[in-house]
Design an enzyme around this catalytic site. Sequence first.
Site, short mmCIF file in Angstrom:
data_model
loop_
_atom_site.label_atom_id
_atom_site.label_comp_id
_atom_site.label_asym_id
_atom_site.label_seq_id
_atom_site.Cartn_x
_atom_site.Cartn_y
_atom_site.Cartn_z
N ASP A 205 0.86 -1.18 0.00
CA ASP A 205 0.00 0.00 0.00
C ASP A 205 0.90 1.23 0.00
O ASP A 205 2.12 1.11 -0.01
CB ASP A 205 -0.92 0.02 1.24
CG ASP A 205 -0.15 0.23 2.55
OD1 ASP A 205 1.09 0.32 2.53
OD2 ASP A 205 -0.81 0.31 3.59
N ASP A 207 1.34 4.79 2.33
CA ASP A 207 0.90 5.42 3.57
C ASP A 207 1.28 6.90 3.56
O ASP A 207 2.41 7.25 3.24
CB ASP A 207 1.59 4.75 4.77
CG ASP A 207 1.45 3.23 4.75
OD1 ASP A 207 0.39 2.73 5.13
OD2 ASP A 207 2.41 2.55 4.33
N ASP A 295 -3.35 4.33 2.73
CA ASP A 295 -3.71 4.69 4.11
C ASP A 295 -3.41 6.17 4.34
O ASP A 295 -2.33 6.64 4.00
CB ASP A 295 -2.87 3.88 5.13
CG ASP A 295 -3.29 2.42 5.21
OD1 ASP A 295 -4.43 2.11 4.81
OD2 ASP A 295 -2.49 1.60 5.68
P1 8DG Z 1 4.26 -2.39 3.03
O1 8DG Z 1 3.07 -1.49 3.04
O2 8DG Z 1 5.19 -2.11 1.93
O3 8DG Z 1 3.86 -3.83 3.09
O4 8DG Z 1 5.11 -2.13 4.37
P2 8DG Z 1 4.87 -1.04 5.48
O5 8DG Z 1 4.54 0.27 4.85
O6 8DG Z 1 6.03 -1.07 6.39
O7 8DG Z 1 3.64 -1.63 6.29
P3 8DG Z 1 2.20 -1.02 6.64
O8 8DG Z 1 1.34 -2.18 7.04
O9 8DG Z 1 1.67 -0.16 5.57
O10 8DG Z 1 2.43 -0.18 7.97
C1 8DG Z 1 3.24 0.95 8.00
C2 8DG Z 1 3.55 1.30 9.41
O11 8DG Z 1 2.42 1.84 10.06
C3 8DG Z 1 3.97 0.10 10.25
O12 8DG Z 1 5.28 0.30 10.72
C4 8DG Z 1 3.07 0.07 11.41
C5 8DG Z 1 2.41 1.40 11.40
N1 8DG Z 1 1.05 1.41 11.88
C6 8DG Z 1 0.68 2.14 12.96
N2 8DG Z 1 -0.64 1.99 13.18
C7 8DG Z 1 -1.11 1.15 12.23
C8 8DG Z 1 -2.40 0.64 11.94
O13 8DG Z 1 -3.36 0.94 12.63
N3 8DG Z 1 -2.50 -0.19 10.86
C9 8DG Z 1 -1.42 -0.49 10.09
N4 8DG Z 1 -1.58 -1.29 9.04
N5 8DG Z 1 -0.19 0.00 10.35
C10 8DG Z 1 -0.03 0.80 11.40
O14 8DG Z 1 1.46 2.81 13.60
MN MN Z 2 2.70 0.50 3.79
MN MN Z 3 -0.41 0.79 5.57
#
Ligand code: 8DG
Ligand code: MN
Ligand code: MN
Length: 371
Positions: A205, A207, A295
């Site tokens: 995703d 963020d 997100d």
């Molecule tokens: P990706 O998307 O490439 O798989 O990796 P990422 O960007 O490291 O993972 P992510 O699932 O998008 O999460 C990004 C960061 O956000 C992760 O270090 C944890 C943090 N995070 C929070 N709160 C929340 C939450 O409520 N949901 C999710 N999914 N992540 C959160 O601090």
């Molecule tokens: Mn992410």
């Molecule tokens: Mn995310």
Amino acid sequence: EERPEPSSPRRVSQYACQRRTTITNHNKIFTDAFEVLVEQAEFNENEGRCLAFMRATSVLKSLSGAVRCLGDLEGLPCLGDQTKAVMEDILECGKSSKVQEILSDEKYRALKLFTSVFGVGRKTAEKWYRKGHRTFDEVHADDTIGLNRMQKAGFLYYSDILKGLSRAEADALGRIVENTVRKIVPDAIVALTGGFRRGKECGHDVDFIITTPALGEHEGLLGRVVNKFQYQGILLYHEHQESTFDLTKLPSRRFEAMDHYEKCFLVLKLKRGLVEMDSQMDDAAQRQWRAVRVDLVVPPITHFAFALLGWTGSRQFERDLRRFAQHERKMLLDNHALYDKTKKVFLSAKTEEEIFAQLGLEYIPPWERNA
Ligand code: 8DG
Ligand code: MN
Ligand code: MN
């Protein structure tokens, strides 16, 4: 065969927040295996085993070269007998029999498949498995199963979402989000966070953290941004969570607890590039767009640095930041605040650098947080 000199008395910290871990992983053969073991332990709710393999994975990712023999592991933290046994197997046979066994395990495969759907967590996957289902077709054929909105979107856009996004696509989305936000608040701040901020080339995703320089102006902004996406015809799905933020609350001790900022989990339409367009022309490719996961988090400007640090990850880096704060500094850290338990005061910070400094840690830039 030539081998780099074993770097003499290594001092590798047990905390990921005291190690520098870039996206270059020289020990993927081991960490891929460990990640399967972590997942299996997660499915079985074996927290201790899960943590052990997560920490071992993270230490191996931080190394500047490939491990060639168990002797190379001397002086490294977080590598116990269990992890070493798996590594020995891989060093000898190129793979781990234990991991191979899990990969062909019926339950593991079903849970892995089900949790690959956006909106389906471990509990739901387990429920479907216990009903006897092993495939999506079986899940869809069962009318005792009611899917929530998120899961419906998860199935509807399954293959698009599974594909993830490239760096270029993340940048394109960044421009869309920024343009939309700035139409509402011209001086708003839109910061890329998550894996792409750490320098990853692809992600599941994108963020973003959104806020405004003027305190209070961020209120109501997210709803208006989502409305604009809808008006532009790019909104496929959204789940909006209102803020439950409370300034007086102490930082949470539980890592997995979600933070309290207003946020939105979205699926947006992203226009396809021209190059991609003329390649494959099956049904899905003929569409001029594909679905991507985004997100958006909206903290007040006063808490921007904490939100940014928390959302940049990696998850292991965050986990260890909090563990370090608690055990080495008697402080509590979460996505909102840093609290000194001895002095009984909140420590404010305008930048990530200031948070590291408050913790008495050397600053680690985002691209070295891939723990
Ligand atoms: P990706 O998307 O490439 O798989 O990796 P990422 O960007 O490291 O993972 P992510 O699932 O998008 O999460 C990004 C960061 O956000 C992760 O270090 C944890 C943090 N995070 C929070 N709160 C929340 C939450 O409520 N949901 C999710 N999914 N992540 C959160 O601090
Ligand atoms: Mn992410
Ligand atoms: Mn995310």
